[in-house]
Scaffold this motif. Structure first.
Motif, mmCIF file in Angstrom:
data_model
loop_
_atom_site.group_PDB
_atom_site.id
_atom_site.type_symbol
_atom_site.label_atom_id
_atom_site.label_comp_id
_atom_site.label_asym_id
_atom_site.label_seq_id
_atom_site.Cartn_x
_atom_site.Cartn_y
_atom_site.Cartn_z
ATOM 1 N N UNK A 128 0.818 -1.223 0.000
ATOM 2 C CA UNK A 128 0.000 0.000 0.000
ATOM 3 C C UNK A 128 0.848 1.268 0.000
ATOM 4 N N UNK A 129 1.831 1.427 0.904
ATOM 5 C CA UNK A 129 2.654 2.639 0.830
ATOM 6 C C UNK A 129 3.423 2.756 -0.472
ATOM 7 N N UNK A 130 3.809 1.616 -1.043
ATOM 8 C CA UNK A 130 4.514 1.659 -2.316
ATOM 9 C C UNK A 130 3.576 2.105 -3.440
ATOM 10 N N UNK A 131 2.341 1.603 -3.421
ATOM 11 C CA UNK A 131 1.364 1.996 -4.432
ATOM 12 C C UNK A 131 1.044 3.489 -4.334
ATOM 13 N N UNK A 132 0.947 3.983 -3.107
ATOM 14 C CA UNK A 132 0.603 5.390 -2.902
ATOM 15 C C UNK A 132 1.690 6.340 -3.362
ATOM 16 N N UNK A 133 2.924 5.856 -3.360
ATOM 17 C CA UNK A 133 4.042 6.715 -3.750
ATOM 18 C C UNK A 133 4.348 6.624 -5.245
ATOM 19 N N UNK A 134 3.652 5.734 -5.949
ATOM 20 C CA UNK A 134 3.906 5.533 -7.378
ATOM 21 C C UNK A 134 3.789 6.826 -8.184
ATOM 22 N N UNK A 135 2.807 7.634 -7.868
ATOM 23 C CA UNK A 135 2.571 8.854 -8.644
ATOM 24 C C UNK A 135 3.763 9.803 -8.596
ATOM 25 N N UNK A 136 4.555 9.719 -7.518
ATOM 26 C CA UNK A 136 5.723 10.596 -7.389
ATOM 27 C C UNK A 136 6.874 10.178 -8.297
ATOM 28 N N UNK A 137 6.755 8.999 -8.895
ATOM 29 C CA UNK A 137 7.845 8.496 -9.738
ATOM 30 C C UNK A 137 7.521 8.656 -11.235
ATOM 31 N N UNK A 138 6.468 9.398 -11.543
ATOM 32 C CA UNK A 138 6.008 9.548 -12.924
ATOM 33 C C UNK A 138 7.131 9.996 -13.865
ATOM 34 N N UNK A 139 7.969 10.907 -13.408
ATOM 35 C CA UNK A 139 9.034 11.458 -14.264
ATOM 36 C C UNK A 139 10.299 10.615 -14.262
ATOM 37 N N UNK A 140 10.336 9.543 -13.444
ATOM 38 C CA UNK A 140 11.513 8.678 -13.365
ATOM 39 C C UNK A 140 11.161 7.329 -13.988
ATOM 40 N N UNK A 141 11.352 7.213 -15.310
ATOM 41 C CA UNK A 141 10.894 6.037 -16.043
ATOM 42 C C UNK A 141 11.418 4.724 -15.470
ATOM 43 N N UNK A 142 12.731 4.650 -15.250
ATOM 44 C CA UNK A 142 13.325 3.401 -14.785
ATOM 45 C C UNK A 142 12.810 3.012 -13.398
ATOM 46 N N UNK A 143 12.589 4.006 -12.561
ATOM 47 C CA UNK A 143 12.060 3.728 -11.218
ATOM 48 C C UNK A 143 10.623 3.225 -11.326
ATOM 49 N N UNK A 144 9.839 3.852 -12.168
ATOM 50 C CA UNK A 144 8.447 3.425 -12.363
ATOM 51 C C UNK A 144 8.391 1.971 -12.819
#
Length: 371
Positions: free
Chosen positions: A282-298
């Motif tokens: 859940x915390x990982x899913x919630x933070x997904x939106x913050x990685x939008x600009x980091x392709x490899x991290x996404x």
């Protein structure tokens, strides 16, 4: 008559010829000097090698006898052995050969034998020889002294070695940090707090090799340095957290996913992918939106969510990435959704042409010949 004739001939030579003759004589003398220097150097080197080998044979026999002695044995044998060693180490050369032999033997023994070797190092005051090297002008000599103190586990040298952490020579800094990690009995590694040098891949490998010999439960919490001012220390701490699977640090790693330094954020993502369990979905899913600009991290996080996510809870956090501008991110999202509860039900909100593109990706992901 001959003298006057020779004088006349020399005077008759042109100035250019005289210069060439002078140069030839000088070069000849230099060649002779060089040959003599090489011969003398070889003789000196051969002498030292023979002397070193003689010392080694003598020292090895005595050291072996000392190393196998039990603690409850009479001190008389030890005293005789120490006296014999002491007779041959009046010169710096002899001391160095003995130190090298003690280190060589100590690497291959444990327990009482290692303690006996350490006792020889102290009783003959060889630690003073190693400590003296730390004050040498030569960085090579300094590095040797640091290495000797670390190999012999002389923890009383910690303060002197800590002073070398800010040395201008990188090799000295590297040797110092490796030595301090070996000598830190409480495994707190507090000296890293103020470390300003670079922790290179070579240091990381050697530190990791040493840490593997320790009880992992007693290692420091590497998350303490996630926000260190030194970037290489941050990178090192994240890698060690992952290698020693300090799962309790995952919440701190999640915070690093929004880090401005993309390389640090990527290291954190790799660590999370390797360690995160379902409790962190859940915390990982919630933070997904913050990685939008980091392709490899996404992409990495999508792969993780595919393994630990709950279809009924977490799919909604993944679906926005079906519209991501990067093809690889969209493909990773499709793979993740296919592993959860399927992608088809999430594409109705997309434009028609995007729906077609996603359906092609779904077919591609589910193609058994491509998997």
């Amino acid at each position: 008559m001959k003298y006057f004739t020779l004088t006349y001939l020399i005077q008759a030579f042109s100035e250019e010829v005289n210069i060439l003759l002078s140069i030839s004589v000088i070069l000849l003398l230099l060649s002779i000097a060089l040959v003599l220097f090489i011969l003398i150097s070889r003789l000196v080197k051969s002498y030292h090698l023979k002397k070193e080998e003689k010392f080694k044979q003598l020292f090895r026999e005595i050291i072996y006898g000392i190393s196998v002695q039990e603690k409850n044995r009479s001190d008389q044998e030890s005293d005789l052995a120490l006296t014999e060693l002491n007779k041959n180490i009046h010169s710096v050369f002899g001391q160095q050969v003995l130190i090298d032999e003690l280190i060589h033997v100590r690497k291959n023994v444990v327990g009482t034998s290692a303690d006996n070797i350490y006792a020889v190092y102290l009783n003959l005051e060889l630690h003073k020889n190693s400590l003296k090297k730390l004050k040498s002008i030569s960085w090579v000599t300094k590095a040797r002294g640091i290495r000797e103190l670390a190999e012999m586990d002389y923890s009383n040298a910690i303060l002197q070695i800590e002073q070398l952490l800010s040395a201008p020579q990188q090799t000295i800094r590297e040797e110092s940090i490796l030595a301090l990690i070996r000598l830190s009995k409480n495994n707190s590694f507090n000296f890293i707090n103020d470390y300003k040098g670079e922790i290179t891949p070579w240091i990381e490998i050697n530190i990791h090799k040493h840490l593997l010999t320790l009880d992992a439960r007693k290692l420091p919490n590497f998350s303490l340095w996630f926000n260190h001012s030194n970037r290489s220390v941050r990178s090192f701490s994240i890698k060690m957290t992952r290698l020693f699977r300090q799962i309790e640090s995952v919440p701190d790693l999640l915070l690093l996913l929004s880090e401005a330094d993309k390389d640090i954020a990527l290291l954190a993502a790799d660590a999370i992918c390797d360690m995160a369990g379902q409790e962190y979905a859940t915390p990982l899913a919630e933070i997904l939106s913050n990685t939008w600009d980091y392709d490899q991290i996404s992409i990495r996080l999508m792969n993780t969510m595919a393994s630990i996510g709950d279809p009924d809870i977490h799919s909604k956090f993944l679906t926005p990435f079906l519209s991501h501008p990067d093809y690889e991110v969209r493909l990773a999202t499709v793979r993740a959704l296919e592993q959860l509860n399927g992608t088809e039900q999430h594409i109705q909100v997309l434009e028609k042409d995007k729906q077609v593109a996603i359906q092609q990706m779904i077919a591609h992901v589910n193609n058994t010949f491509l998997n």
